[in-house]
Design a protein around this motif. Structure first.
Motif, mmCIF file in Angstrom:
data_model
loop_
_atom_site.group_PDB
_atom_site.id
_atom_site.type_symbol
_atom_site.label_atom_id
_atom_site.label_comp_id
_atom_site.label_asym_id
_atom_site.label_seq_id
_atom_site.Cartn_x
_atom_site.Cartn_y
_atom_site.Cartn_z
ATOM 1 N N MET A 252 66.469 24.304 18.721
ATOM 2 C CA MET A 252 65.055 23.911 18.659
ATOM 3 C C MET A 252 64.145 25.118 18.855
ATOM 4 O O MET A 252 63.074 25.204 18.241
ATOM 5 C CB MET A 252 64.775 22.837 19.714
ATOM 6 N N TYR A 253 64.560 26.044 19.719
ATOM 7 C CA TYR A 253 63.761 27.252 19.957
ATOM 8 C C TYR A 253 63.651 28.082 18.674
ATOM 9 O O TYR A 253 62.556 28.506 18.286
ATOM 10 C CB TYR A 253 64.408 28.070 21.072
ATOM 11 N N ARG A 254 64.788 28.289 17.999
ATOM 12 C CA ARG A 254 64.767 29.048 16.739
ATOM 13 C C ARG A 254 63.960 28.310 15.671
ATOM 14 O O ARG A 254 63.226 28.933 14.893
ATOM 15 C CB ARG A 254 66.201 29.288 16.259
ATOM 16 N N GLN A 255 64.083 26.999 15.664
ATOM 17 C CA GLN A 255 63.349 26.190 14.692
ATOM 18 C C GLN A 255 61.842 26.297 14.908
ATOM 19 O O GLN A 255 61.058 26.400 13.953
ATOM 20 C CB GLN A 255 63.798 24.728 14.821
ATOM 21 N N ALA A 256 61.433 26.306 16.176
ATOM 22 C CA ALA A 256 60.003 26.434 16.498
ATOM 23 C C ALA A 256 59.453 27.779 16.034
ATOM 24 O O ALA A 256 58.346 27.857 15.484
ATOM 25 C CB ALA A 256 59.795 26.270 18.000
ATOM 26 N N LEU A 257 60.218 28.845 16.229
ATOM 27 C CA LEU A 257 59.765 30.180 15.815
ATOM 28 C C LEU A 257 59.734 30.320 14.299
ATOM 29 O O LEU A 257 58.906 31.059 13.762
ATOM 30 C CB LEU A 257 60.674 31.248 16.435
ATOM 31 N N LEU A 258 60.612 29.621 13.613
ATOM 32 C CA LEU A 258 60.574 29.623 12.146
ATOM 33 C C LEU A 258 59.365 28.846 11.640
ATOM 34 O O LEU A 258 58.760 29.206 10.623
ATOM 35 C CB LEU A 258 61.852 29.017 11.585
ATOM 36 N N GLU A 262 54.329 33.578 13.529
ATOM 37 C CA GLU A 262 53.381 34.477 14.191
ATOM 38 C C GLU A 262 53.324 34.245 15.704
ATOM 39 O O GLU A 262 52.583 34.942 16.423
ATOM 40 C CB GLU A 262 51.982 34.314 13.597
ATOM 41 N N LEU A 263 54.087 33.288 16.208
ATOM 42 C CA LEU A 263 54.057 32.948 17.628
ATOM 43 C C LEU A 263 54.862 33.951 18.466
ATOM 44 O O LEU A 263 56.012 34.250 18.150
ATOM 45 C CB LEU A 263 54.616 31.540 17.837
ATOM 46 N N GLU A 264 54.230 34.460 19.516
ATOM 47 C CA GLU A 264 54.921 35.299 20.499
ATOM 48 C C GLU A 264 55.081 34.461 21.767
ATOM 49 O O GLU A 264 54.139 34.296 22.546
ATOM 50 C CB GLU A 264 54.120 36.569 20.795
ATOM 51 N N PRO A 265 56.262 33.887 21.996
ATOM 52 C CA PRO A 265 56.432 32.887 23.063
ATOM 53 C C PRO A 265 56.300 33.469 24.465
ATOM 54 O O PRO A 265 56.743 34.581 24.746
ATOM 55 C CB PRO A 265 57.849 32.356 22.815
ATOM 56 N N THR A 266 55.661 32.683 25.329
ATOM 57 C CA THR A 266 55.527 33.047 26.747
ATOM 58 C C THR A 266 56.071 31.951 27.662
ATOM 59 O O THR A 266 56.250 32.190 28.867
ATOM 60 C CB THR A 266 54.053 33.280 27.116
ATOM 61 N N TYR A 267 56.339 30.766 27.097
ATOM 62 C CA TYR A 267 56.723 29.622 27.925
ATOM 63 C C TYR A 267 57.465 28.624 27.043
ATOM 64 O O TYR A 267 56.997 28.292 25.951
ATOM 65 C CB TYR A 267 55.459 28.990 28.513
ATOM 66 N N LYS A 277 58.305 16.282 25.601
ATOM 67 C CA LYS A 277 58.863 16.868 24.387
ATOM 68 C C LYS A 277 59.187 18.347 24.595
ATOM 69 O O LYS A 277 58.529 19.032 25.376
ATOM 70 C CB LYS A 277 57.892 16.714 23.203
ATOM 71 N N PHE A 278 60.163 18.815 23.882
ATOM 72 C CA PHE A 278 60.496 20.239 23.883
ATOM 73 C C PHE A 278 59.314 20.990 23.283
ATOM 74 O O PHE A 278 58.774 20.599 22.242
ATOM 75 C CB PHE A 278 61.761 20.472 23.042
ATOM 76 N N GLU A 279 58.926 22.082 23.936
ATOM 77 C CA GLU A 279 57.720 22.785 23.490
ATOM 78 C C GLU A 279 57.851 24.285 23.711
ATOM 79 O O GLU A 279 58.354 24.733 24.740
ATOM 80 C CB GLU A 279 56.495 22.261 24.245
ATOM 81 N N VAL A 280 57.382 25.049 22.723
ATOM 82 C CA VAL A 280 57.320 26.502 22.823
ATOM 83 C C VAL A 280 55.854 26.900 22.734
ATOM 84 O O VAL A 280 55.170 26.557 21.767
ATOM 85 C CB VAL A 280 58.117 27.189 21.688
ATOM 86 N N ARG A 281 55.362 27.621 23.766
ATOM 87 C CA ARG A 281 53.965 28.041 23.793
ATOM 88 C C ARG A 281 53.878 29.564 23.778
ATOM 89 O O ARG A 281 54.811 30.248 24.203
ATOM 90 C CB ARG A 281 53.259 27.543 25.066
ATOM 91 N N GLY A 282 52.746 30.072 23.333
ATOM 92 C CA GLY A 282 52.563 31.522 23.352
ATOM 93 C C GLY A 282 51.308 31.967 22.631
ATOM 94 O O GLY A 282 50.437 31.167 22.270
ATOM 95 N N TYR A 283 51.225 33.264 22.429
ATOM 96 C CA TYR A 283 50.110 33.881 21.715
ATOM 97 C C TYR A 283 50.481 34.057 20.246
ATOM 98 O O TYR A 283 51.654 34.168 19.890
ATOM 99 C CB TYR A 283 49.788 35.259 22.295
ATOM 100 N N GLN A 302 65.366 14.590 20.828
ATOM 101 C CA GLN A 302 66.443 13.652 20.509
ATOM 102 C C GLN A 302 66.812 13.667 19.023
ATOM 103 O O GLN A 302 67.910 13.256 18.647
ATOM 104 C CB GLN A 302 66.032 12.220 20.920
ATOM 105 N N THR A 303 65.886 14.165 18.184
ATOM 106 C CA THR A 303 66.153 14.190 16.742
ATOM 107 C C THR A 303 66.075 15.587 16.147
ATOM 108 O O THR A 303 66.581 15.814 15.033
ATOM 109 C CB THR A 303 65.134 13.296 16.005
ATOM 110 N N GLY A 304 65.407 16.516 16.819
ATOM 111 C CA GLY A 304 65.225 17.861 16.282
ATOM 112 C C GLY A 304 64.054 17.978 15.325
ATOM 113 O O GLY A 304 63.834 19.042 14.735
ATOM 114 N N GLU A 305 63.270 16.918 15.188
ATOM 115 C CA GLU A 305 62.148 16.905 14.251
ATOM 116 C C GLU A 305 60.931 17.610 14.856
ATOM 117 O O GLU A 305 60.578 17.401 16.019
ATOM 118 C CB GLU A 305 61.785 15.452 13.929
ATOM 119 N N ILE A 306 60.278 18.456 14.040
ATOM 120 C CA ILE A 306 59.019 19.074 14.454
ATOM 121 C C ILE A 306 57.947 17.994 14.440
ATOM 122 O O ILE A 306 57.706 17.364 13.410
ATOM 123 C CB ILE A 306 58.612 20.223 13.509
#
Length: 366
Positions: A252-258, A262-267, A277-283, A302-306
């Protein structure tokens, strides 16, 4: 009945606000100054433990999953888990914040756990109410709650407002001197301790007025959650058993960055309850940090869906303004010069408290 002049009333209010909040001004100011370099200090004092670790490819693609399973197996009833240093470099430990609930109002339920990502070995672990995992983590929790849980967080917010009122009433008291102090038209009188304390109080107060006002207000605003009835009720209700995620958090982390390159994750938030929900935050790359790390990608664990992609530029105006409050409070938006300035400003509440007390004591003796 003789009418008391407004200026005198404001002066008395300024004096009493300073006296009542004095010790808290010192404690919050000193802890805030230290926390400006929170990450750097944690790295420095734990460099042998958390840095320079051997790197390897064993389980590299599933490192988040391994850490997540280790945490959820050890803590069966969690509110959530956060990976707080996704910018960790090769050989750096992975730091996770654990959100739990012991159903006691006077404890703020955070813990810290760090892993060697190559081996999965736990390097440090413990609640933020103890010095065991990290003194800096303890100080961070003390700064916003006095280590007194939700009531402490509410108390910190109240002192934020009283400190702000103290500054504003001080600005009224010294209104005729503001411009003169800022343009260096007033000479510093070193005749005795009384004149020194008076000139110090006035000069420090004027020069730190704007930034201290911003820091006190943003600190108050970020702790407003402590005045919500729901917050107090939730603190007394035991957390339900973990509902573990079905999709690998690494995937899910790799999927979020794809999804947001342009996201630089911080959290990175790893949920343990079904409503989260699974969440990736950043600048965003090239973004001024003053606008906060309000960009995020949310994934159904639970599904991997964005399910949602949020960019700070698309948020309503007030939410964009509110996103600046945390950077404005901690001073992480302008490099080393701004951080040093925040350290100095963090010391001024204590100096104002001491000099203000000396001035009050002089009047009492008279």
């Amino acid at each position: 009945m003789k009418k008391v002049p407004l200026a005198r009333t404001i002066f008395k209010l300024h004096s009493w606000l300073g006296l009542v909040t004095g010790i808290f001004l010192i404690l919050l100011g000193l802890s805030g100054s230290v926390l400006v370099f929170r990450t750097e200090l944690d790295h420095f004092f734990n460099r042998k433990l958390l840095h320079g670790l051997p790197t390897g490819d064993s389980g590299k693609d599933q490192v988040l999953k391994r850490c997540y399973e280790r945490i959820t197996n050890s803590y069966p009833n969690l509110d959530g888990i956060a990976w707080v240093n996704p910018d960790a470099g090769p050989g750096d430990a992975y730091n996770f914040r654990i959100y739990f609930n012991d159903t006691h109002l006077l404890t703020y339920d955070l813990a810290l756990i760090s892993f060697d990502p190559a081996t999965g070995k736990i390097l440090r672990e413990g609640p933020a109410s103890d010095f065991t995992p990290s003194f800096i983590e303890w100080l961070f929790q003390f700064h916003f709650s006095f280590q007194l849980g939700i009531p402490g967080a509410a108390l910190t917010a109240i002192f934020g407002i009283t400190m702000l009122l103290s500054l504003l009433t001080g600005a009224v008291v010294y209104r005729k001197m503001l411009l003169k102090v800022l343009t260096f038209q007033i000479k510093f009188n070193t005749k005795n301790w009384r004149t020194i304390s008076s000139d110090l109080h006035r000069t420090i107060g004027v020069w730190s007025l704007l930034l201290n006002s911003v820091i006190f207000f943003t600190g108050f605003w970020m702790n407003l959650f402590a005045f919500k009835e729901k917050t107090w009720k939730n603190e007394l209700v035991a957390t339900k058993p973990n509902t573990k995620i079905l999709i690998s958090p690494d995937r899910m982390y790799r999927q979020a960055l794809l999804t947001m390159p342009e996201l630089e994750p911080t959290y990175v938030y790893l949920p343990t309850q079904p409503e989260r929900k699974f969440e990736v935050r950043g600048y965003e790359k090239g973004q001024w940090k003053l606008w906060g790390s309000g960009n995020s990608v949310r994934v159904n664990q639970q599904t991997g869906e964005i399910i949602q992609v949020i960019r700070i530029v698309d948020k309503p105006f007030w939410e964009r303004v509110e996103a600046t409050f945390f950077p404005l409070h901690v001073g992480n938006y302008g490099g080393i010069i701004v951080k040093i300035l925040y350290v100095i400003i963090g010391l001024t509440p204590g100096l104002l408290s001491v000099t203000g007390f000396l001035l009050w004591w002089r009047r009492v003796k008279k």
